[in-house]
Scaffold this motif. Sequence first.
Motif, PDB file in Angstrom:
ATOM      1  N   TYR A 260       3.628  55.576  18.526  1.00  0.00           N
ATOM      2  CA  TYR A 260       3.896  55.490  17.088  1.00  0.00           C
ATOM      3  C   TYR A 260       2.677  55.913  16.261  1.00  0.00           C
ATOM      4  CZ  TYR A 260       5.266  53.650  12.530  1.00  0.00           C
ATOM      5  OH  TYR A 260       5.555  53.527  11.188  1.00  0.00           O
ATOM      6  N   PHE A 261       1.509  55.349  16.586  1.00  0.00           N
ATOM      7  CA  PHE A 261       0.326  55.572  15.743  1.00  0.00           C
ATOM      8  C   PHE A 261      -0.438  56.847  16.099  1.00  0.00           C
ATOM      9  CE2 PHE A 261       0.766  50.912  15.077  1.00  0.00           C
ATOM     10  CZ  PHE A 261       0.794  50.918  13.690  1.00  0.00           C
ATOM     11  N   PHE A 263       0.965  59.589  18.123  1.00  0.00           N
ATOM     12  CA  PHE A 263       1.808  60.781  18.266  1.00  0.00           C
ATOM     13  C   PHE A 263       2.984  60.818  17.285  1.00  0.00           C
ATOM     14  CE2 PHE A 263      -0.310  60.357  22.401  1.00  0.00           C
ATOM     15  CZ  PHE A 263      -0.878  61.623  22.505  1.00  0.00           C
ATOM     16  N   GLY A 264       3.001  59.886  16.330  1.00  0.00           N
ATOM     17  CA  GLY A 264       3.903  60.002  15.198  1.00  0.00           C
ATOM     18  C   GLY A 264       5.239  59.313  15.267  1.00  0.00           C
ATOM     19  N   SER A 265       5.667  58.810  16.443  1.00  0.00           N
ATOM     20  CA  SER A 265       6.968  58.152  16.530  1.00  0.00           C
ATOM     21  C   SER A 265       7.053  57.323  17.800  1.00  0.00           C
ATOM     22  CB  SER A 265       8.105  59.180  16.530  1.00  0.00           C
ATOM     23  OG  SER A 265       9.350  58.564  16.795  1.00  0.00           O
ATOM     24  N   ALA A 266       7.702  56.169  17.702  1.00  0.00           N
ATOM     25  CA  ALA A 266       7.922  55.344  18.892  1.00  0.00           C
ATOM     26  C   ALA A 266       8.790  56.070  19.911  1.00  0.00           C
ATOM     27  CB  ALA A 266       8.568  54.013  18.498  1.00  0.00           C
ATOM     28  N   LEU A 267       9.604  57.001  19.450  1.00  0.00           N
ATOM     29  CA  LEU A 267      10.463  57.766  20.344  1.00  0.00           C
ATOM     30  C   LEU A 267       9.662  58.697  21.264  1.00  0.00           C
ATOM     31  CD1 LEU A 267      13.412  58.703  17.961  1.00  0.00           C
ATOM     32  CD2 LEU A 267      13.480  57.135  19.908  1.00  0.00           C
ATOM     33  N   PHE A 268       8.413  59.004  20.890  1.00  0.00           N
ATOM     34  CA  PHE A 268       7.580  59.867  21.732  1.00  0.00           C
ATOM     35  C   PHE A 268       7.365  59.232  23.108  1.00  0.00           C
ATOM     36  CE2 PHE A 268       3.469  61.352  23.360  1.00  0.00           C
ATOM     37  CZ  PHE A 268       3.653  62.730  23.310  1.00  0.00           C
ATOM     38  N   SER A 269       7.398  57.901  23.160  1.00  0.00           N
ATOM     39  CA  SER A 269       7.214  57.221  24.446  1.00  0.00           C
ATOM     40  C   SER A 269       8.337  57.562  25.414  1.00  0.00           C
ATOM     41  CB  SER A 269       7.144  55.705  24.252  1.00  0.00           C
ATOM     42  OG  SER A 269       8.381  55.199  23.795  1.00  0.00           O
ATOM     43  N   SER A 270       9.537  57.843  24.897  1.00  0.00           N
ATOM     44  CA  SER A 270      10.647  58.238  25.768  1.00  0.00           C
ATOM     45  C   SER A 270      10.399  59.613  26.387  1.00  0.00           C
ATOM     46  CB  SER A 270      11.959  58.251  24.979  1.00  0.00           C
ATOM     47  OG  SER A 270      12.262  56.953  24.503  1.00  0.00           O
ATOM     48  N   ILE A 271       9.831  60.526  25.585  1.00  0.00           N
ATOM     49  CA  ILE A 271       9.491  61.859  26.108  1.00  0.00           C
ATOM     50  C   ILE A 271       8.417  61.733  27.180  1.00  0.00           C
ATOM     51  CG2 ILE A 271       8.588  64.137  25.507  1.00  0.00           C
ATOM     52  CD1 ILE A 271       9.675  63.689  22.678  1.00  0.00           C
ATOM     53  N   ALA A 272       7.402  60.929  26.891  1.00  0.00           N
ATOM     54  CA  ALA A 272       6.321  60.731  27.855  1.00  0.00           C
ATOM     55  C   ALA A 272       6.843  60.087  29.133  1.00  0.00           C
ATOM     56  CB  ALA A 272       5.227  59.858  27.231  1.00  0.00           C
ATOM     57  N   LEU A 273       7.784  59.183  28.989  1.00  0.00           N
ATOM     58  CA  LEU A 273       8.351  58.519  30.166  1.00  0.00           C
ATOM     59  C   LEU A 273       9.101  59.506  31.043  1.00  0.00           C
ATOM     60  CD1 LEU A 273       8.883  55.900  31.712  1.00  0.00           C
ATOM     61  CD2 LEU A 273      10.908  55.553  30.280  1.00  0.00           C
ATOM     62  N   ILE A 274       9.848  60.416  30.428  1.00  0.00           N
ATOM     63  CA  ILE A 274      10.578  61.422  31.195  1.00  0.00           C
ATOM     64  C   ILE A 274       9.606  62.320  31.959  1.00  0.00           C
ATOM     65  CG2 ILE A 274      12.052  63.465  31.011  1.00  0.00           C
ATOM     66  CD1 ILE A 274      13.408  62.109  28.613  1.00  0.00           C
ATOM     67  N   VAL A 275       8.541  62.755  31.273  1.00  0.00           N
ATOM     68  CA  VAL A 275       7.557  63.641  31.890  1.00  0.00           C
ATOM     69  C   VAL A 275       6.886  62.965  33.085  1.00  0.00           C
ATOM     70  CG1 VAL A 275       5.312  64.758  31.522  1.00  0.00           C
ATOM     71  CG2 VAL A 275       7.119  64.976  29.799  1.00  0.00           C
ATOM     72  N   SER A 400      10.789  45.395  13.513  1.00  0.00           N
ATOM     73  CA  SER A 400      11.013  46.585  14.325  1.00  0.00           C
ATOM     74  C   SER A 400      10.118  47.702  13.809  1.00  0.00           C
ATOM     75  CB  SER A 400      12.478  47.012  14.265  1.00  0.00           C
ATOM     76  OG  SER A 400      12.818  47.404  12.940  1.00  0.00           O
ATOM     77  N   PHE A 401      10.144  48.845  14.495  1.00  0.00           N
ATOM     78  CA  PHE A 401       9.327  49.977  14.054  1.00  0.00           C
ATOM     79  C   PHE A 401       9.897  50.629  12.804  1.00  0.00           C
ATOM     80  CE2 PHE A 401       7.671  49.474  18.303  1.00  0.00           C
ATOM     81  CZ  PHE A 401       6.332  49.789  18.142  1.00  0.00           C
ATOM     82  N   SER A 402      11.178  50.432  12.554  1.00  0.00           N
ATOM     83  CA  SER A 402      11.737  50.942  11.301  1.00  0.00           C
ATOM     84  C   SER A 402      11.112  50.239  10.107  1.00  0.00           C
ATOM     85  CB  SER A 402      13.258  50.767  11.284  1.00  0.00           C
ATOM     86  OG  SER A 402      13.612  49.398  11.358  1.00  0.00           O
ATOM     87  N   GLU A 403      10.768  48.957  10.263  1.00  0.00           N
ATOM     88  CA  GLU A 403      10.086  48.229   9.190  1.00  0.00           C
ATOM     89  C   GLU A 403       8.644  48.710   9.031  1.00  0.00           C
ATOM     90  OE1 GLU A 403      10.422  43.989   9.212  1.00  0.00           O
ATOM     91  OE2 GLU A 403      12.523  44.017   9.871  1.00  0.00           O
ATOM     92  N   LEU A 404       7.991  49.032  10.142  1.00  0.00           N
ATOM     93  CA  LEU A 404       6.638  49.585  10.059  1.00  0.00           C
ATOM     94  C   LEU A 404       6.640  50.887   9.264  1.00  0.00           C
ATOM     95  CD1 LEU A 404       5.033  49.164  13.619  1.00  0.00           C
ATOM     96  CD2 LEU A 404       4.476  47.888  11.554  1.00  0.00           C
ATOM     97  N   ALA A 405       7.608  51.744   9.565  1.00  0.00           N
ATOM     98  CA  ALA A 405       7.703  53.024   8.859  1.00  0.00           C
ATOM     99  C   ALA A 405       8.053  52.817   7.389  1.00  0.00           C
ATOM    100  CB  ALA A 405       8.757  53.906   9.531  1.00  0.00           C
ATOM    101  N   ARG A 406       8.941  51.890   7.116  1.00  0.00           N
ATOM    102  CA  ARG A 406       9.359  51.629   5.734  1.00  0.00           C
ATOM    103  C   ARG A 406       8.202  51.122   4.887  1.00  0.00           C
ATOM    104  NH1 ARG A 406      12.786  46.522   5.424  1.00  0.00           N
ATOM    105  NH2 ARG A 406      10.645  45.694   5.462  1.00  0.00           N
ATOM    106  N   ASP A 407       7.374  50.268   5.490  1.00  0.00           N
ATOM    107  CA  ASP A 407       6.248  49.672   4.749  1.00  0.00           C
ATOM    108  C   ASP A 407       4.986  50.521   4.818  1.00  0.00           C
ATOM    109  OD1 ASP A 407       7.950  47.563   4.186  1.00  0.00           O
ATOM    110  OD2 ASP A 407       7.227  46.322   5.847  1.00  0.00           O
TER     111      ASP A 407
END
Length: 479
Positions: A260-261, A263-275, A400-407
């Motif tokens: 998140y902090f 690479f810009g998104s919590a979803l990046f961890s899913s890409i890293a996990l696949i790799v 959640s991370f959506s609240e982190l992004a919102r705030d």
Amino acid sequence: MEQPQHQLTTQTSSPERFSFWSYFTGQAMVQTILTNFIATYLMLNGIPLEHIALSMFAVKLWDIVNDTFFGVVFDKIKFKSGHRSIPWIRLTLVLLPVMTVVVYQIPDGLTPTGKLIWFIVTYVLWDSAYTVSDVPIYNLVTMMTTNLNERNSILSLARLFALIGAFITGMLTPILVSERVGFSFGNTAIVVALLAALTMIPIAFSAQERVHPKGENQRYGLKQIGDSVRKNKYLSRFYLGYIAAGVSLTNAPLDLFVSYFLFGSALFSSIALIVSSVPIGLMSVLMGTILKHVDKFKLYYWSNVAFMVLGVVVYLGGWHSAVLYLVLLGLRSIPQGIVLTLNLTFTPDIVEYGHFVTKKDIRGIAFAIQSFAAKFITLAQPLALLVLSLFPWQTTQAGSFSELARDHIVQTLPALNGLWITATLVPVVGTLIALIPYSRYHLHDKDVQLMARANAGEIAREEAVAGLSAEFKRREKIG
């Protein structure tokens, strides 16, 4: 040279093996959500890092009592059915998923202190349930077959299925709690627990205990047990290294924050996990074939060395290029896949050695130590938080991370540097320390196979001693 017929005989059935592997999938799912995400969950609850770390260290004190106590209970209790592992495993089919859900249901209205108390109490209960699952499932493979090649193959594929379970949780959890989906951790835990329960159920109907080692019905006091453990030097040497390396894996607890902090998104961890999962999965699939040609521990040792070297390269690569990071992560995952596949396949070997040397079968204690070590390495979570607290990290309050992004919550550059150091360099240091006790582990496959056959009464002890390698007999002063 032609293999002995004993080594060519498969003693287990296909449904039995699949149910064994499937159980590992579910167990890994609940373990992963507790190991990789509980620190993130507590950090988002507005609890200071050092308080979370201290509470996590405190609950690990229970492991010292819990695992040792259950190891003694496991060796003492004899069920009327004659089974040793299966009754315990059936009990966990409900206990483990339920307690996984409860840990993640901290009421919002509690104070930070109240939230920590909830975490400590529920985690101790979850931890007890996990012990009741872990000791019997690893012992079960020694009751299923005496064929060392078959055991190695079963356990190697079990690690693959465990990695699949970890992958499912590792992929699903970041997606559900990400800023784009916005699930709570509590609801995510329910989903993971239900999936885990479904994969664990088949073993209750398929598993068989067909091997009954000589000396199984003997009774030992605590003094005799302590003496036997002390005489089994490879038990302490292996698990000292395992703990040192495992505790230092501070990257996993901070993965969502790194994504998140940095690479810009919590979803990046899913890409890293696949790799990282592709080479890890490949190593797991090929391990049975590889081990027919390479000694298991030698492969394990040099894979740790490679993981350490590539860890330094990842750190030097930095976080400013996502593509470079993913490439280096994929390369590091090759030796990591070998380590993760093999790291818990050594306890059956150590059990056979201890039985052969001391003539006492205290496998429950050995597998309890394995369970303790596997849970003790979750101290990587508080260690990560303690190291990160040395940097100016700001405490956050968000569901959640959506609240982190919102705030629009951000961290300073020194804090981000601390996050990178904690996630990349600490594992390198831990692996380097682990290589010290690993360098004194001298238990190899060919010798273990002979000891296993002697322990099961298939060959005479004298025949086994005669066939042991000269190096092993010299080190053990045998023959």
